[in-house]
Design an enzyme around this catalytic site. Sequence first.
Site, PDB file in Angstrom:
ATOM      1  CB  ILE A  32       4.210  -3.648   3.721  1.00  0.00           C
ATOM      2  CG1 ILE A  32       4.135  -3.363   2.219  1.00  0.00           C
ATOM      3  CG2 ILE A  32       5.654  -3.824   4.136  1.00  0.00           C
ATOM      4  CD1 ILE A  32       2.922  -2.697   1.729  1.00  0.00           C
ATOM      5  CD  GLU A  73      -1.006  -7.553  12.152  1.00  0.00           C
ATOM      6  OE1 GLU A  73      -1.354  -6.474  12.655  1.00  0.00           O
ATOM      7  OE2 GLU A  73      -0.656  -7.666  10.976  1.00  0.00           O
ATOM      8  NE  ARG A  77      -5.261  -4.360   7.031  1.00  0.00           N
ATOM      9  CZ  ARG A  77      -4.573  -3.243   7.265  1.00  0.00           C
ATOM     10  NH1 ARG A  77      -3.252  -3.257   7.307  1.00  0.00           N
ATOM     11  NH2 ARG A  77      -5.205  -2.105   7.504  1.00  0.00           N
ATOM     12  CG  LEU A  88       1.119  -0.046  -9.533  1.00  0.00           C
ATOM     13  CD1 LEU A  88       2.438  -0.581  -8.995  1.00  0.00           C
ATOM     14  CD2 LEU A  88       1.202   0.181 -11.040  1.00  0.00           C
ATOM     15  N   GLY A  89      -1.650   0.343  -6.077  1.00  0.00           N
ATOM     16  CA  GLY A  89      -2.392   1.510  -5.589  1.00  0.00           C
ATOM     17  C   GLY A  89      -1.406   2.573  -5.145  1.00  0.00           C
ATOM     18  NE  ARG A  90      -4.834   7.161  -2.138  1.00  0.00           N
ATOM     19  CZ  ARG A  90      -6.013   6.522  -2.088  1.00  0.00           C
ATOM     20  NH1 ARG A  90      -6.072   5.255  -1.723  1.00  0.00           N
ATOM     21  NH2 ARG A  90      -7.125   7.140  -2.395  1.00  0.00           N
ATOM     22  CB  ILE A  91       1.226   1.546  -0.456  1.00  0.00           C
ATOM     23  CG1 ILE A  91       0.632   2.450   0.636  1.00  0.00           C
ATOM     24  CG2 ILE A  91       2.472   0.831   0.064  1.00  0.00           C
ATOM     25  CD1 ILE A  91       0.034   1.710   1.826  1.00  0.00           C
ATOM     26  CG  HIS A 143       0.503  -3.603  11.424  1.00  0.00           C
ATOM     27  ND1 HIS A 143      -0.656  -4.296  11.218  1.00  0.00           N
ATOM     28  CD2 HIS A 143       0.438  -2.550  10.570  1.00  0.00           C
ATOM     29  CE1 HIS A 143      -1.393  -3.699  10.302  1.00  0.00           C
ATOM     30  NE2 HIS A 143      -0.745  -2.616   9.884  1.00  0.00           N
ATOM     31  CB  SER A 201      -4.002  -4.159  -9.607  1.00  0.00           C
ATOM     32  OG  SER A 201      -3.716  -3.479 -10.783  1.00  0.00           O
ATOM     33  NE  ARG A 202     -10.012  -5.340  -7.706  1.00  0.00           N
ATOM     34  CZ  ARG A 202     -10.750  -4.889  -6.712  1.00  0.00           C
ATOM     35  NH1 ARG A 202     -11.744  -5.601  -6.260  1.00  0.00           N
ATOM     36  NH2 ARG A 202     -10.497  -3.723  -6.156  1.00  0.00           N
ATOM     37  CG  ASP A 261       4.931  -4.088   8.949  1.00  0.00           C
ATOM     38  OD1 ASP A 261       5.561  -4.104  10.030  1.00  0.00           O
ATOM     39  OD2 ASP A 261       4.129  -3.178   8.652  1.00  0.00           O
TER      40      ASP A 261
END
Length: 297
Positions: free
Chosen positions: A214, A245, A216, A136-139, A263, A158-159, A240
């Site tokens: 979306i 890749e 990695r 739950l970061g920025r994205i 991507h 998240s951690r 994505d």
Amino acid sequence: MEEILDREFYVNHLPEGGTGYGAAQNAGDVVAVVTTSPVGASGALMKSLPNLEAVVNFGVGYETTDVDTARQLGIAVSNTPDVLTDCVADLAVGLTIDVTRGISAADRYVRRGQWPEGAHPLGRRVSGLRVGVIGLGRIGRAIARRMEAFGNTVSYHSRRRVEDVPYYWHESVSVLAAESDVLIVAVSGGPSTESLVSRDVLDALGPDGFLINIARGSVVDEDALIHALVERRIAGAALDVFGHEPHVPEALFELDNVVLTPHLGSATVETRQAMADLFLENVRMFMSTGRVRTPVF
Ligand code: NAP
């Protein structure tokens, strides 16, 4: 960007995939390395450049740059946060709707001339789904906000618990998966999240659950995912990003319940311009002041 850099600075181009910098190339003159996440800057590269002071990364993910070595050597590292958040979150929502409603599969169905043979199989209702966000970061937050607008419940892993959000935090990814209809991967890459979405997590998501990635490719155990999809142990996936890749496992091509994009998270004219502007601001600021605009530590 390369043209601008060439115009404004003295630029040496490292060979593709290069990890070290030959002495013949005036290693001592190099004060900044510019890179992007598929390549990054290794510890060996940093150590081969005695006067290096900054690594400027185009893109938000910097897991291919050895941040610990940079910190030890007093080298600043920057990335391009925030400016791409909306576009990546938009794509996550688009992929979620696509795979749950079967938009890409239905498009293929029409193009193959199958509609006259009968109705396309039913999809799943997007509104009201239980959405689980890993990271739950920025994205992740931008995805959660969008999902709320659909009347979906959002929980996350998240951690650490994030204090200023109304979403339920799960310490365990498996429990989050078990409680979700759609599991969206928005966490950072790198060793600490390698194969975080394991066979067990996919089994917890279960035969009615969808996986969206979306972030990695490394975060998902790709072999376990292929098995889960082929054996219908999960309902579908929209991806994505991939482990190797631009190569995508061919086993995924056969599956109609899988959406594949190359991507594309930040790949809009507006966002790539904003990323280029911020990247160049970091380079210019470092070259004139010795500091970067958006440091990662
Ligand atoms: P961010 O703000 O740094 O968020 C990263 C999140 O991951 C944080 O919530 C962090 O929370 C969590 N996290 C990190 N390590 C973790 C671990 N070991 N276990 C559990 N959670 C962990 O970054 P962002 O801007 O949202 O971007 C997220 C990622 O999206 C990037 O790192 C990048 O790889 C990917 N991305 C993809 C595209 C694309 O084109 N598809 C475009 C941009 C970015 P805690 O630290 O509290 O755990």
